[in-house]
Design a protein around this motif. Structure first.
Motif: not given
Length: 118
Positions: A32-35, A52-53
């Motif tokens: 899982p990713r976040r920009r 994400s972590d």
């Protein structure tokens, strides 16, 4: 006859590791990713994907201009100060006074004149 054998010599030529008909199922699921947006002093907006972590760095180099970019759009980090190039003579002048330089020059000229006269 030899040309037919040469063409089929390497079965994996032109493919890359992980490429295949299975796609994600073969390689596993992506993390899982976040920009995270970053802004430089020139106003360039760069959005970088992090897991994400993962720990997000405070600064990121702008891919357009190379300046440091931060997460605060209203207050981006300033451009770093670069020192101008110093010549060898500039470094010598920092270490010696004009009087020291004149004395060294006179000593060198005296030695040079002594060698020419001898």
């Amino acid at each position: 006859m030899q040309g037919a054998f040469m063409a089929g010599g390497n079965a994996i030529r032109g493919t890359r590791v992980g490429a295949g008909p299975m796609g994600e199922a073969e390689r596993g699921e992506a993390a899982p990713r976040r920009r995270i947006p970053f802004w430089c002093a020139n106003g360039h907006d760069t959005r970088v994907a992090f897991a994400s972590d993962a720990d997000v760095p405070e600064l990121w180099d702008c891919p357009r201009c190379g300046l440091p970019a931060g997460q605060d759009q209203e207050n981006p980090p300033p451009a770093p100060r670069t020192e101008p190039y110093k010549t060898h003579l500039a470094y010598v002048r920092e270490r010696r006074s004009d009087a020291d330089g004149d004395a060294l020059l006179e000593e060198a000229l005296t030695r040079l004149r002594g060698r020419r006269g001898a």
